[in-house]
Motif scaffolding. Structure first.
Motif, PDB file in Angstrom:
ATOM      1  N   MET A 127       0.857  -1.182   0.000  1.00 40.94           N
ATOM      2  CA  MET A 127       0.000   0.000   0.000  1.00 40.94           C
ATOM      3  C   MET A 127       0.893   1.233   0.000  1.00 40.94           C
ATOM      4  N   LEU A 128       0.586   2.212  -0.839  1.00 38.77           N
ATOM      5  CA  LEU A 128       1.291   3.487  -0.890  1.00 38.77           C
ATOM      6  C   LEU A 128       0.332   4.556  -0.394  1.00 38.77           C
ATOM      7  N   GLN A 129       0.741   5.285   0.640  1.00 35.11           N
ATOM      8  CA  GLN A 129      -0.158   6.186   1.352  1.00 35.11           C
ATOM      9  C   GLN A 129      -1.343   5.372   1.872  1.00 35.11           C
ATOM     10  N   ASP A 130      -2.575   5.715   1.473  1.00 36.68           N
ATOM     11  CA  ASP A 130      -3.738   4.963   1.957  1.00 36.68           C
ATOM     12  C   ASP A 130      -4.379   4.124   0.853  1.00 36.68           C
ATOM     13  N   GLN A 131      -3.615   3.857  -0.224  1.00 31.54           N
ATOM     14  CA  GLN A 131      -4.168   3.114  -1.342  1.00 31.54           C
ATOM     15  C   GLN A 131      -3.395   1.824  -1.597  1.00 31.54           C
ATOM     16  N   ARG A 132      -4.118   0.749  -1.766  1.00 32.86           N
ATOM     17  CA  ARG A 132      -3.519  -0.528  -2.166  1.00 32.86           C
ATOM     18  C   ARG A 132      -3.013  -0.385  -3.600  1.00 32.86           C
ATOM     19  N   VAL A 133      -1.844  -0.931  -3.863  1.00 32.38           N
ATOM     20  CA  VAL A 133      -1.281  -0.877  -5.203  1.00 32.38           C
ATOM     21  C   VAL A 133      -1.132  -2.281  -5.753  1.00 32.38           C
ATOM     22  N   ILE A 134      -1.350  -2.418  -7.036  1.00 33.09           N
ATOM     23  CA  ILE A 134      -1.333  -3.741  -7.672  1.00 33.09           C
ATOM     24  C   ILE A 134      -0.502  -3.670  -8.948  1.00 33.09           C
ATOM     25  N   ASN A 135      -0.405  -4.804  -9.626  1.00 28.41           N
ATOM     26  CA  ASN A 135       0.272  -4.846 -10.913  1.00 28.41           C
ATOM     27  C   ASN A 135      -0.472  -3.923 -11.873  1.00 28.41           C
ATOM     28  N   GLY A 136       0.191  -2.864 -12.331  1.00 25.02           N
ATOM     29  CA  GLY A 136      -0.460  -1.892 -13.194  1.00 25.02           C
ATOM     30  C   GLY A 136      -0.750  -0.587 -12.501  1.00 25.02           C
ATOM     31  N   SER A 137      -0.600  -0.538 -11.165  1.00 21.37           N
ATOM     32  CA  SER A 137      -0.760   0.736 -10.472  1.00 21.37           C
ATOM     33  C   SER A 137       0.340   1.692 -10.924  1.00 21.37           C
ATOM     34  N   ALA A 138       0.100   2.973 -10.803  1.00 20.86           N
ATOM     35  CA  ALA A 138       1.079   3.952 -11.272  1.00 20.86           C
ATOM     36  C   ALA A 138       1.035   5.203 -10.411  1.00 20.86           C
ATOM     37  N   PHE A 139       2.175   5.851 -10.277  1.00 22.65           N
ATOM     38  CA  PHE A 139       2.214   7.142  -9.585  1.00 22.65           C
ATOM     39  C   PHE A 139       3.221   8.021 -10.282  1.00 22.65           C
ATOM     40  N   ARG A 140       3.131   9.299  -9.996  1.00 16.31           N
ATOM     41  CA  ARG A 140       4.163  10.218 -10.461  1.00 16.31           C
ATOM     42  C   ARG A 140       4.251  11.357  -9.458  1.00 16.31           C
ATOM     43  N   CYS A 141       5.422  11.985  -9.410  1.00 17.14           N
ATOM     44  CA  CYS A 141       5.648  13.107  -8.511  1.00 17.14           C
ATOM     45  C   CYS A 141       5.597  14.398  -9.301  1.00 17.14           C
ATOM     46  N   ALA A 142       4.935  15.400  -8.736  1.00 18.58           N
ATOM     47  CA  ALA A 142       4.850  16.731  -9.340  1.00 18.58           C
ATOM     48  C   ALA A 142       5.127  17.747  -8.249  1.00 18.58           C
ATOM     49  N   GLY A 143       6.226  18.490  -8.414  1.00 22.11           N
ATOM     50  CA  GLY A 143       6.601  19.404  -7.347  1.00 22.11           C
ATOM     51  C   GLY A 143       6.934  18.609  -6.098  1.00 22.11           C
ATOM     52  N   ASN A 144       6.329  18.977  -4.975  1.00 21.29           N
ATOM     53  CA  ASN A 144       6.559  18.216  -3.744  1.00 21.29           C
ATOM     54  C   ASN A 144       5.346  17.356  -3.405  1.00 21.29           C
ATOM     55  N   THR A 145       4.599  16.943  -4.433  1.00 16.88           N
ATOM     56  CA  THR A 145       3.415  16.133  -4.209  1.00 16.88           C
ATOM     57  C   THR A 145       3.491  14.821  -4.985  1.00 16.88           C
ATOM     58  N   LEU A 146       2.720  13.865  -4.531  1.00 16.39           N
ATOM     59  CA  LEU A 146       2.616  12.554  -5.159  1.00 16.39           C
ATOM     60  C   LEU A 146       1.224  12.408  -5.749  1.00 16.39           C
ATOM     61  N   LEU A 147       1.141  12.016  -7.005  1.00 15.55           N
ATOM     62  CA  LEU A 147      -0.135  11.787  -7.674  1.00 15.55           C
ATOM     63  C   LEU A 147      -0.325  10.281  -7.835  1.00 15.55           C
ATOM     64  N   LEU A 148      -1.383   9.746  -7.240  1.00 14.66           N
ATOM     65  CA  LEU A 148      -1.658   8.315  -7.290  1.00 14.66           C
ATOM     66  C   LEU A 148      -3.154   8.104  -7.469  1.00 14.66           C
ATOM     67  N   GLU A 149      -3.530   7.445  -8.562  1.00 13.86           N
ATOM     68  CA  GLU A 149      -4.931   7.149  -8.858  1.00 13.86           C
ATOM     69  C   GLU A 149      -5.797   8.410  -8.776  1.00 13.86           C
ATOM     70  N   GLY A 150      -5.253   9.522  -9.293  1.00  8.83           N
ATOM     71  CA  GLY A 150      -6.009  10.758  -9.340  1.00  8.83           C
ATOM     72  C   GLY A 150      -6.028  11.556  -8.054  1.00  8.83           C
ATOM     73  N   ARG A 151      -5.427  11.039  -6.991  1.00 13.52           N
ATOM     74  CA  ARG A 151      -5.401  11.751  -5.717  1.00 13.52           C
ATOM     75  C   ARG A 151      -4.024  12.371  -5.495  1.00 13.52           C
ATOM     76  N   VAL A 152      -4.005  13.466  -4.737  1.00 10.05           N
ATOM     77  CA  VAL A 152      -2.778  14.223  -4.513  1.00 10.05           C
ATOM     78  C   VAL A 152      -2.366  14.081  -3.049  1.00 10.05           C
ATOM     79  N   TYR A 153      -1.086  13.737  -2.832  1.00 15.71           N
ATOM     80  CA  TYR A 153      -0.560  13.561  -1.487  1.00 15.71           C
ATOM     81  C   TYR A 153       0.698  14.405  -1.297  1.00 15.71           C
ATOM     82  N   SER A 154       0.864  14.909  -0.075  1.00 18.70           N
ATOM     83  CA  SER A 154       2.081  15.625   0.293  1.00 18.70           C
ATOM     84  C   SER A 154       2.906  14.754   1.233  1.00 18.70           C
ATOM     85  N   PRO A 155       4.212  15.059   1.390  1.00 15.51           N
ATOM     86  CA  PRO A 155       5.029  14.276   2.317  1.00 15.51           C
ATOM     87  C   PRO A 155       4.448  14.370   3.740  1.00 15.51           C
TER      88      PRO A 155
END
Length: 271
Positions: free
Chosen positions: A181-209
């Motif tokens: 699990m990354l942050q509060d989301q379960r991740v599976i084969n095919g899950s994806a994230f990217r970082c923008a600025g100081n934030t993490l984008l995962l499944e359409g949601r935005v997370y800060s450190p």
């Protein structure tokens, strides 16, 4: 930033010493650690792109407003992201409910063998809850005071990069991770994230450190894999050099939720 995903496979001091192979600690306290690769929008290229976009935005704003003010909400990027996040959470909940209805209807029309096989497949791809022992890893940005206190330090040195997260996640999968699990989301084969600025984008949601990775699997093997991963060792050099945060905790038992996101791949594959 930005899992059964990335394997879930993603500067210069005044004297500018040569870079050493990753995994070797600095020879002197003032010497700069091995270079951490920077990609995506968190590198200098990303900063340049942001500056260009800001220029375009300012010019467009001036042209549209004619010197007057424009509604605050049009420039409230944080508000837009928060609203989008709420929409995604609602849609995710609706998707989960519909998926449960489909499974219920499928179970009524299927035989016992089919139901059992479906359950096995759901476990394999992360569509069911998982419990067991594991690790929780927390990565945080370094304090901004390091810029003035450590010669040669740049702002880019003080943040957790996408490549850092990928190094940890890939090492955990290599060490035998069974569920993640990354942050509060379960991740599976095919899950994806990217970082923008100081934030993490995962499944359409935005997370800060801080960025938190929770994983179930053989603790000793995963710990060893982290110690042997070159990217993790480079990050740990910078933990010592500028104060980047790393906290690794053993979990006697933890429970990870079933994956609730889309089953289609639309970004960088994490595994």
């Amino acid at each position: 930033m930005d899992a059964e995903g990335v394997n879930p496979a993603s500067e210069q001091p005044s004297e500018q010493p040569s870079e050493r192979p990753s995994g070797q600690p600095p020879e002197q306290p003032s010497e700069r650690p091995s270079a951490r690769p920077v990609g995506g929008s968190r590198g200098r290229v990303g900063v340049a792109v942001v500056m260009v976009l800001c220029g375009v935005l300012f010019a467009t704003t001036a042209r549209l407003s004619g010197g007057g003010s424009i509604r605050d909400e049009s420039s409230d990027v944080v508000g837009v992201l928060q609203e989008r996040g709420r929409d995604i959470e609602q849609l995710t909940q609706e998707t989960s409910e519909k998926r449960a209805e489909v499974e219920q209807l499928r179970g009524r029309s299927a035989g016992a063998e089919t139901v059992e096989r479906t359950a096995q497949m759901a476990d394999a791809v992360g569509l069911s809850e998982v419990s067991g022992p594991g690790l929780q890893i927390t990565l945080t940005d370094a304090p901004s005071g390091a810029l003035g206190a450590i010669p040669g330090t740049e702002p880019n040195d003080l943040v957790v990069h996408q490549q850092d997260l990928e190094s940890y996640i890939n090492a955990l999968w290599a060490g035998g991770a069974e569920a993640m699990m990354l942050q509060d989301q379960r991740v599976i084969n095919g899950s994806a994230f990217r970082c923008a600025g100081n934030t993490l984008l995962l499944e359409g949601r935005v997370y800060s450190p801080p960025f938190v990775i929770t994983v179930i699997g053989p603790v000793d093997e995963m710990t060893t894999a982290l110690e042997q991963a070159p990217g993790v060792q480079v990050y740990r050099e910078w933990v010592e050099h500028v104060g980047l945060g790393e906290k690794v905790e053993d979990l006697e038992t933890t429970t990870l939720p079933a994956f609730q996101g889309s089953l289609t791949v639309d970004a960088q594959v994490i595994r």
